[in-house]
Motif scaffolding. Structure first.
Motif, PDB file in Angstrom:
ATOM      1  N   ARG A  53       0.863  -1.403   0.038  1.00  0.00           N
ATOM      2  CA  ARG A  53      -0.119  -0.033   0.065  1.00  0.00           C
ATOM      3  C   ARG A  53       0.767   1.275   0.207  1.00  0.00           C
ATOM      4  O   ARG A  53       0.635   2.262  -0.792  1.00  0.00           O
ATOM      5  N   ASP A  54       1.684   1.342   1.075  1.00  0.00           N
ATOM      6  CA  ASP A  54       2.612   2.399   0.898  1.00  0.00           C
ATOM      7  C   ASP A  54       3.282   2.775  -0.343  1.00  0.00           C
ATOM      8  O   ASP A  54       3.727   3.978  -0.665  1.00  0.00           O
ATOM      9  N   TYR A  55       3.791   1.613  -0.822  1.00  0.00           N
ATOM     10  CA  TYR A  55       4.640   1.908  -2.335  1.00  0.00           C
ATOM     11  C   TYR A  55       3.897   2.639  -3.352  1.00  0.00           C
ATOM     12  O   TYR A  55       4.000   3.557  -3.772  1.00  0.00           O
ATOM     13  N   PHE A  56       2.474   1.976  -3.614  1.00  0.00           N
ATOM     14  CA  PHE A  56       1.665   2.652  -4.226  1.00  0.00           C
ATOM     15  C   PHE A  56       1.211   4.166  -3.984  1.00  0.00           C
ATOM     16  O   PHE A  56       1.457   5.021  -4.776  1.00  0.00           O
ATOM     17  N   VAL A  57       1.077   4.575  -2.519  1.00  0.00           N
ATOM     18  CA  VAL A  57       0.856   5.768  -2.329  1.00  0.00           C
ATOM     19  C   VAL A  57       1.907   6.561  -2.389  1.00  0.00           C
ATOM     20  O   VAL A  57       2.033   7.826  -2.901  1.00  0.00           O
ATOM     21  N   GLU A  58       3.249   6.274  -2.315  1.00  0.00           N
ATOM     22  CA  GLU A  58       4.188   6.939  -2.203  1.00  0.00           C
ATOM     23  C   GLU A  58       4.635   7.590  -3.713  1.00  0.00           C
ATOM     24  O   GLU A  58       4.859   8.600  -4.147  1.00  0.00           O
ATOM     25  N   HIS A  59       4.517   6.584  -4.848  1.00  0.00           N
ATOM     26  CA  HIS A  59       4.613   6.994  -6.263  1.00  0.00           C
ATOM     27  C   HIS A  59       3.424   7.716  -6.871  1.00  0.00           C
ATOM     28  O   HIS A  59       3.702   8.574  -7.411  1.00  0.00           O
ATOM     29  N   ALA A  60       2.059   7.566  -6.117  1.00  0.00           N
ATOM     30  CA  ALA A  60       1.117   8.506  -6.682  1.00  0.00           C
ATOM     31  C   ALA A  60       1.171   9.870  -6.094  1.00  0.00           C
ATOM     32  O   ALA A  60       0.904  10.935  -6.876  1.00  0.00           O
ATOM     33  N   THR A  61       1.577   9.960  -4.838  1.00  0.00           N
ATOM     34  CA  THR A  61       1.602  11.442  -4.306  1.00  0.00           C
ATOM     35  C   THR A  61       2.851  12.011  -4.843  1.00  0.00           C
ATOM     36  O   THR A  61       3.063  13.373  -4.856  1.00  0.00           O
ATOM     37  N   ALA A  62       3.936  11.270  -5.399  1.00  0.00           N
ATOM     38  CA  ALA A  62       5.204  12.169  -5.794  1.00  0.00           C
ATOM     39  C   ALA A  62       5.085  12.556  -7.035  1.00  0.00           C
ATOM     40  O   ALA A  62       5.760  13.559  -7.741  1.00  0.00           O
ATOM     41  N   GLY A  63       3.998  12.380  -7.776  1.00  0.00           N
ATOM     42  CA  GLY A  63       3.659  12.777  -9.268  1.00  0.00           C
ATOM     43  C   GLY A  63       4.139  11.991 -10.207  1.00  0.00           C
ATOM     44  O   GLY A  63       5.127  11.454 -10.141  1.00  0.00           O
ATOM     45  N   SER A  64       3.487  11.728 -11.539  1.00  0.00           N
ATOM     46  CA  SER A  64       3.880  10.691 -12.363  1.00  0.00           C
ATOM     47  C   SER A  64       3.324  11.288 -13.824  1.00  0.00           C
ATOM     48  O   SER A  64       2.417  12.208 -13.742  1.00  0.00           O
ATOM     49  N   HIS A  65       3.815  10.714 -14.922  1.00  0.00           N
ATOM     50  CA  HIS A  65       3.228  10.918 -16.146  1.00  0.00           C
ATOM     51  C   HIS A  65       3.393   9.687 -17.050  1.00  0.00           C
ATOM     52  O   HIS A  65       4.262   8.958 -16.975  1.00  0.00           O
ATOM     53  N   TRP A  66       2.502   9.871 -18.035  1.00  0.00           N
ATOM     54  CA  TRP A  66       2.424   8.754 -18.978  1.00  0.00           C
ATOM     55  C   TRP A  66       1.797   9.508 -20.353  1.00  0.00           C
ATOM     56  O   TRP A  66       0.847   9.811 -20.442  1.00  0.00           O
ATOM     57  N   GLN A  67       2.737   9.186 -21.585  1.00  0.00           N
ATOM     58  CA  GLN A  67       2.195   9.819 -22.774  1.00  0.00           C
ATOM     59  C   GLN A  67       1.883  11.119 -22.743  1.00  0.00           C
ATOM     60  O   GLN A  67       0.356  11.351 -23.276  1.00  0.00           O
ATOM     61  N   GLY A  68       2.318  12.028 -22.257  1.00  0.00           N
ATOM     62  CA  GLY A  68       1.975  13.444 -22.257  1.00  0.00           C
ATOM     63  C   GLY A  68       0.980  13.845 -21.230  1.00  0.00           C
ATOM     64  O   GLY A  68       0.402  14.932 -21.159  1.00  0.00           O
ATOM     65  N   LYS A  69       0.482  12.715 -20.281  1.00  0.00           N
ATOM     66  CA  LYS A  69      -0.700  13.217 -19.273  1.00  0.00           C
ATOM     67  C   LYS A  69       0.179  13.077 -17.880  1.00  0.00           C
ATOM     68  O   LYS A  69       1.050  12.219 -17.551  1.00  0.00           O
ATOM     69  N   TRP A  70      -0.090  14.091 -17.114  1.00  0.00           N
ATOM     70  CA  TRP A  70       0.656  14.281 -16.003  1.00  0.00           C
ATOM     71  C   TRP A  70      -0.525  14.172 -14.691  1.00  0.00           C
ATOM     72  O   TRP A  70      -1.445  14.844 -15.060  1.00  0.00           O
ATOM     73  N   TRP A  71      -0.168  13.488 -13.651  1.00  0.00           N
ATOM     74  CA  TRP A  71      -1.048  13.408 -12.247  1.00  0.00           C
ATOM     75  C   TRP A  71      -0.247  13.776 -11.068  1.00  0.00           C
ATOM     76  O   TRP A  71       1.244  13.475 -11.098  1.00  0.00           O
ATOM     77  N   LYS A  72      -0.787  14.098 -10.131  1.00  0.00           N
ATOM     78  CA  LYS A  72      -0.398  13.971  -9.005  1.00  0.00           C
ATOM     79  C   LYS A  72      -1.535  13.880  -7.894  1.00  0.00           C
ATOM     80  O   LYS A  72      -2.575  14.287  -8.068  1.00  0.00           O
ATOM     81  N   ALA A  73      -1.169  12.836  -6.791  1.00  0.00           N
ATOM     82  CA  ALA A  73      -2.334  12.324  -5.916  1.00  0.00           C
ATOM     83  C   ALA A  73      -2.182  13.325  -4.826  1.00  0.00           C
ATOM     84  O   ALA A  73      -1.247  13.342  -4.182  1.00  0.00           O
TER      85      ALA A  73
END
Length: 252
Positions: free
Chosen positions: A198-218
């Motif tokens: 769970r913590d691994y998923f949350v850490e990566h989600a809240t750090a911010g991410s992108h894929w094929q020109g789309k950017w997210w941050k949780a």
């Protein structure tokens, strides 16, 4: 022509498709199964679990309609649903194709060569559809032959269900994340593997991410009281801390 070493690795990974994360039986050592009354949700709340939560934004507490935050791996044992992707998230992430893209952005991907292996888990999200099989199983993607290498080396993976029945049509994703050992350990869940996954998923989600020109941050909200702490009813007898991460994934 592929490098011979990579060809060997791929063949070895494919051979492991016959293996799966072992499912504990209700009589396994160190297991604390739910009683019959537990599985019917008519027991007293224990070990930090609180009564169902009403009026939540972006998701509906499964327990309001007889569901629970532990899936069904065996008749009376299950694994924690320890992450919720709120329906207040980017609408693209709430669709299957968008959620797969988002998963890639935080280091996950679909199963090796698109072939499903492992045991199918059911979950009751209290949405009127009863116990339903996992919508998808997503594994950690490694630089070397992607998720096929996860089959050899072990790593992080998660199962996901969508809350979309007539009794609770929130559209939220409910996720059971965990970390498993390598193939030599028969893919047993790692020590503290549910909390760690769970913590691994949350850490990566809240750090911010992108894929094929789309950017997210949780954004994350931590909730306690949705499931009991400890190992009661938990597969493999591995205790959990009882916390659920509720993620709102924002498009940047």
């Amino acid at each position: 022509m592929p490098h011979p070493f990579l060809t060997w690795l791929l063949a070895f990974a494919l051979a492991l498709l016959v293996h799966s994360s072992p499912v504990a039986t209700d009589s396994d050592a160190n297991q604390v199964p739910l009683s019959v009354s537990d599985s019917r949700r008519v027991y007293e709340y224990h070990n930090g679990e609180l009564p169902p939560t009403e009026n939540t934004d972006g998701w509906i507490d499964p327990r309001l309609n007889g569901g629970r935050f532990i899936d069904f791996t065996t008749r009376r044992l299950g694994e924690p649903l320890n992450i919720i992707i709120s329906a207040l998230s980017d609408p693209y992430v709430l669709e299957e194709s968008g959620f797969l893209d988002y998963s890639k952005s935080i280091g996950f991907a679909g199963e090796c060569m698109g072939l499903h292996y492992g045991n199918i888990h059911d979950a009751d999200l209290g949405d009127g559809l009863g116990r339903k099989p996992e919508h998808m199983l997503i594994r950690q993607h490694y630089p070397i032959i992607g998720t096929c290498w996860e089959s050899v080396r072990g790593g992080h993976h998660f199962r996901a269900w969508r809350q979309n029945g007539t009794l609770a049509n929130s559209g939220a994703w409910f996720i059971g994340a965990s970390k498993e050992k390598d193939s030599s350990k028969n893919h047993q869940i790692d020590k503290d593997g549910y909390n760690v996954g769970r913590d691994y998923f949350v850490e990566h989600a809240t750090a911010g991410s992108h894929w094929q020109g789309k950017w997210w941050k949780a954004e994350v909200e931590w909730r306690e009281g949705l499931m009991p702490r400890g190992r009661r009813g938990i597969n493999h007898g591995i205790p959990v801390d009882g916390r659920v991460a509720i993620l709102k994934i924002n498009r940047l």
